[in-house]
Enzyme design. Structure first.
Site, mmCIF file in Angstrom:
data_model
loop_
_atom_site.group_PDB
_atom_site.id
_atom_site.type_symbol
_atom_site.label_atom_id
_atom_site.label_comp_id
_atom_site.label_asym_id
_atom_site.label_seq_id
_atom_site.Cartn_x
_atom_site.Cartn_y
_atom_site.Cartn_z
ATOM 1 N N GLU A 229 -58.927 130.020 39.594
ATOM 2 C CA GLU A 229 -59.543 131.319 39.289
ATOM 3 C C GLU A 229 -58.745 132.342 40.072
ATOM 4 O OE1 GLU A 229 -61.725 131.731 37.082
ATOM 5 O OE2 GLU A 229 -62.940 129.919 36.948
ATOM 6 N N CYS A 263 -62.584 140.026 41.652
ATOM 7 C CA CYS A 263 -61.569 139.707 40.649
ATOM 8 C C CYS A 263 -61.960 140.243 39.281
ATOM 9 C CB CYS A 263 -61.347 138.203 40.609
ATOM 10 S SG CYS A 263 -62.882 137.314 40.568
ATOM 11 N N GLU A 356 -53.161 144.438 40.762
ATOM 12 C CA GLU A 356 -54.504 144.260 41.305
ATOM 13 C C GLU A 356 -54.525 144.811 42.732
ATOM 14 O OE1 GLU A 356 -55.952 140.290 42.389
ATOM 15 O OE2 GLU A 356 -57.762 140.823 41.315
HETATM 16 P P1 NAD Z 1 -55.424 134.008 48.951
HETATM 17 O O1 NAD Z 1 -54.807 133.414 47.754
HETATM 18 O O2 NAD Z 1 -54.543 134.467 50.034
HETATM 19 O O3 NAD Z 1 -56.423 132.991 49.665
HETATM 20 C C1 NAD Z 1 -57.399 132.286 48.962
HETATM 21 C C2 NAD Z 1 -57.675 130.985 49.694
HETATM 22 O O4 NAD Z 1 -56.497 130.180 49.612
HETATM 23 C C3 NAD Z 1 -57.986 131.140 51.179
HETATM 24 O O5 NAD Z 1 -58.955 130.181 51.559
HETATM 25 C C4 NAD Z 1 -56.654 130.824 51.831
HETATM 26 O O6 NAD Z 1 -56.790 130.310 53.128
HETATM 27 C C5 NAD Z 1 -56.121 129.754 50.907
HETATM 28 N N1 NAD Z 1 -54.659 129.609 50.939
HETATM 29 C C6 NAD Z 1 -53.733 130.541 51.291
HETATM 30 N N2 NAD Z 1 -52.498 129.999 51.213
HETATM 31 C C7 NAD Z 1 -52.643 128.724 50.789
HETATM 32 C C8 NAD Z 1 -51.730 127.670 50.506
HETATM 33 N N3 NAD Z 1 -50.421 127.826 50.637
HETATM 34 N N4 NAD Z 1 -52.227 126.480 50.077
HETATM 35 C C9 NAD Z 1 -53.559 126.310 49.915
HETATM 36 N N5 NAD Z 1 -54.465 127.269 50.184
HETATM 37 C C10 NAD Z 1 -54.017 128.466 50.606
HETATM 38 O O7 NAD Z 1 -56.364 135.132 48.365
HETATM 39 P P2 NAD Z 1 -57.372 136.053 49.168
HETATM 40 O O8 NAD Z 1 -56.569 137.125 49.773
HETATM 41 O O9 NAD Z 1 -58.264 135.271 50.025
HETATM 42 O O10 NAD Z 1 -58.304 136.597 47.974
HETATM 43 C C11 NAD Z 1 -57.959 137.681 47.219
HETATM 44 C C12 NAD Z 1 -57.379 137.268 45.877
HETATM 45 O O11 NAD Z 1 -58.192 136.296 45.222
HETATM 46 C C13 NAD Z 1 -57.309 138.402 44.901
HETATM 47 O O12 NAD Z 1 -56.027 138.456 44.324
HETATM 48 C C14 NAD Z 1 -58.364 138.081 43.828
HETATM 49 O O13 NAD Z 1 -58.115 138.562 42.572
HETATM 50 C C15 NAD Z 1 -58.411 136.636 43.840
HETATM 51 N N6 NAD Z 1 -59.749 136.161 43.435
HETATM 52 C C16 NAD Z 1 -59.943 135.657 42.195
HETATM 53 C C17 NAD Z 1 -61.201 135.232 41.806
HETATM 54 C C18 NAD Z 1 -61.472 134.640 40.459
HETATM 55 O O14 NAD Z 1 -62.542 134.072 40.271
HETATM 56 N N7 NAD Z 1 -60.598 134.721 39.511
HETATM 57 C C19 NAD Z 1 -62.247 135.305 42.689
HETATM 58 C C20 NAD Z 1 -62.012 135.814 43.948
HETATM 59 C C21 NAD Z 1 -60.749 136.223 44.305
#
Ligand code: NAD
Length: 454
Positions: A229, A263, A356
């Site tokens: 997602e 999102c 975004e």
């Molecule tokens: P992010 O991708 O940096 O982090 C999300 C999660 O992934 C965190 O728990 C982080 O620790 C983990 N993560 C980071 N690097 C990783 C790696 N290399 N391997 C595995 N896990 C890793 O995103 P964020 O900054 O926490 O959230 C914001 C983003 O999430 C926005 O772009 C938003 O659009 C998206 N989002 C999408 C949805 C959806 O349902 N489509 C919902 C919420 C957020």
């Protein structure tokens, strides 16, 4: 052991330190989940259902505590935070009906009987972002546990507190040790280990499109199952024949809710040119009235951003020479505040319009006719959500079929209902959560043929 200091985004003060797991600790908990799987998968369907209902009831008893914790950790408005905790309860209740209804099929074949089974996958890894710590966790662990899997869940570094509490509540509800495990840690350590450790059979990831792509690439090595997602840049399309006052009144909430860190935020507003001025005038009064204040107040409609880093990122999208049409208000003093901001870009090439932002910033563009609206809405790498405002039923049907997005609402801005599937087109994701079909993402279909001629 390294730790992470949780900061209250409303006051910028430290809340507490949380220990971050390293690879060895992560592997040990994954192993514990694998051991627990052997017994959890065999728990009678009725007993598994009862345990999930108990878990839901315990969450219900702690709604206020969980909500207050989210206000403290994430700066969510108290109204939203109560809804979010309630959503965890509702999702658990919804999927508590699943263990007793995980039907396979009996398929007519010659010379025997053919039956399919929905088998659990094993250990499921769930990686949660910081924007909706409770609901996004629940959308993963609710159906995963119901289908007989065990779970390792990594909250975001910034927002682990409610997930840690949910882990404790699961034990209190009688969910056996090792079945639902919360592992606070870094994405690059714990999250990546979910991808590389072969005991984890599936990764459910919500977060940025960049990290989602890395997870998909990494999962290819083991043909590991993934649900993704990812981001969005959803369109709120307003046709001239719509109830313009209603569309304008709802538009601030559709993008500024959770300070735009959603999102599904409708961060592109497309308005038919003949009603553009009328819409903008109603929209301006709605934005000016939008209450940005201490999120613990019942009246708050928007709180601060999650962190200093996110505030800096959002500010970059609104440099001094931006085409700002108007802005809402924000409190003075400490806290990562950014006032709701409405931009009127010259065209679709504008960076703030295309990317975004994940903050309270929206771009408004006029369109000429239905075909133009559809073309502009689909001119995005994302396809998560969106709204269509029209009083013409035929038009509403045509446009909702033509917009390339997974979750649309007509004359409404609601995106999430736990009864219905949620997920994205294009680079907004892969697979669907919630609703009746989510269970397919947490099971393998096994086909068994019994030879009756033997
Ligand atoms: P992010 O991708 O940096 O982090 C999300 C999660 O992934 C965190 O728990 C982080 O620790 C983990 N993560 C980071 N690097 C990783 C790696 N290399 N391997 C595995 N896990 C890793 O995103 P964020 O900054 O926490 O959230 C914001 C983003 O999430 C926005 O772009 C938003 O659009 C998206 N989002 C999408 C949805 C959806 O349902 N489509 C919902 C919420 C957020």
């Amino acid at each position: 052991m390294s730790t992470y200091t949780i900061i209250n985004p409303t006051t910028e003060t430290a809340v507490r330190d949380v220990a971050l797991a390293d690879i060895a600790q992560t592997d040990a908990i994954i192993m514990k989940a694998a051991t627990a799987f052997e017994t959890w998968r065999k728990v009678n369907p009725g007993d598994r259902a009862r345990l999930l209902r108990k878990f839901a009831a315990i969450v219900d008893d702690h709604i206020e505590e969980l909500a207050q914790l989210e206000v403290l950790n994430s700066g969510h408005t108290i109204g939203n935070a109560r809804w979010e905790a309630g959503n965890v309860r509702d999702v658990l209740n919804y999927y508590s009906a699943a263990p007793e209804r995980l039907f396979g099929r009996q398929i007519p074949v010659p010379n025997g009987i053919d039956v399919t089974f929905k088998e659990p996958l094993g250990v499921v890894g769930i990686i949660v972002p910081w924007n909706f710590p409770m609901p996004i966790a629940g959308w993963g662990f609710g159906p995963a546990l119901a289908a007989g899997n065990t779970v390792v869940l990594k909250p975001a570094e910034l927002t682990p507190l409610t997930a840690i509490r949910l882990g404790e509540l699961a034990l209190l509800a009688g969910i056996p040790e090792g079945v639902f495990n919360v592992i606070p840690g870094k994405g690059s350590i714990v999250g990546e280990r979910f991808v590389t450790n072969p005991i984890v059979r599936k990764v459910v990831f919500t977060g940025s499109t960049t990290v989602g792509k890395q997870i998909m690439r990494g999962s290819a090595d083991q043909v590991k199952r993934v649900t993704l997602e990812l981001g969005g840049k959803s369109a709120n399309i307003i046709f001239a024949n719509a109830d313009i006052e209603k569309a304008a009144a709802g538009a601030p909430g559709a993008v500024f809710d959770n300070a735009g860190q959603d999102c599904c935020a409708r961060s592109r507003i497309l308005v038919e040119r003949s009603v553009y001025e009328k819409f903008m005038s109603h929209f301006e009064s709605a934005v000016k009235k939008f209450r940005v204040e201490d999120p613990s107040l019942d009246s708050a409609e928007m709180g601060p951003l999650i962190s200093a880093g996110q505030l800096a990122r959002v500010k970059e999208y609104v440099p001094d020479n931006s085409e700002v049409a108007f802005q809402g208000s924000k409190p003075e003093g400490p806290g990562y505040w950014f006032a709701p901001t409405v931009l009127t870009p010259k065209d679709e090439s504008d960076r703030a319009y295309r990317e975004e932002i994940f903050g309270p910033v929206v771009s408004v563009l006029p369109f000429e006719d239905e075909a133009d609206a559809i073309r502009i809405a689909n001119n995005s790498e994302y396809g998560l959500s969106g709204s269509i405002w029209s009083r013409d039923i035929g038009q509403a049907v045509r446009v909702s079929r033509a917009v390339e997005a997974g979750n649309l609402s007509v004359n409404s801005n609601s995106s999430v209902r736990y009864w219905t599937p949620f997920g994205g087109y294009k680079q907004s994701g892969l697979g669907r959560e919630l609703g009746p079909d989510a269970l397919d993402s947490f099971t393998e279909t096994k086909n068994v043929f019994f030879d009756t001629q033997a």
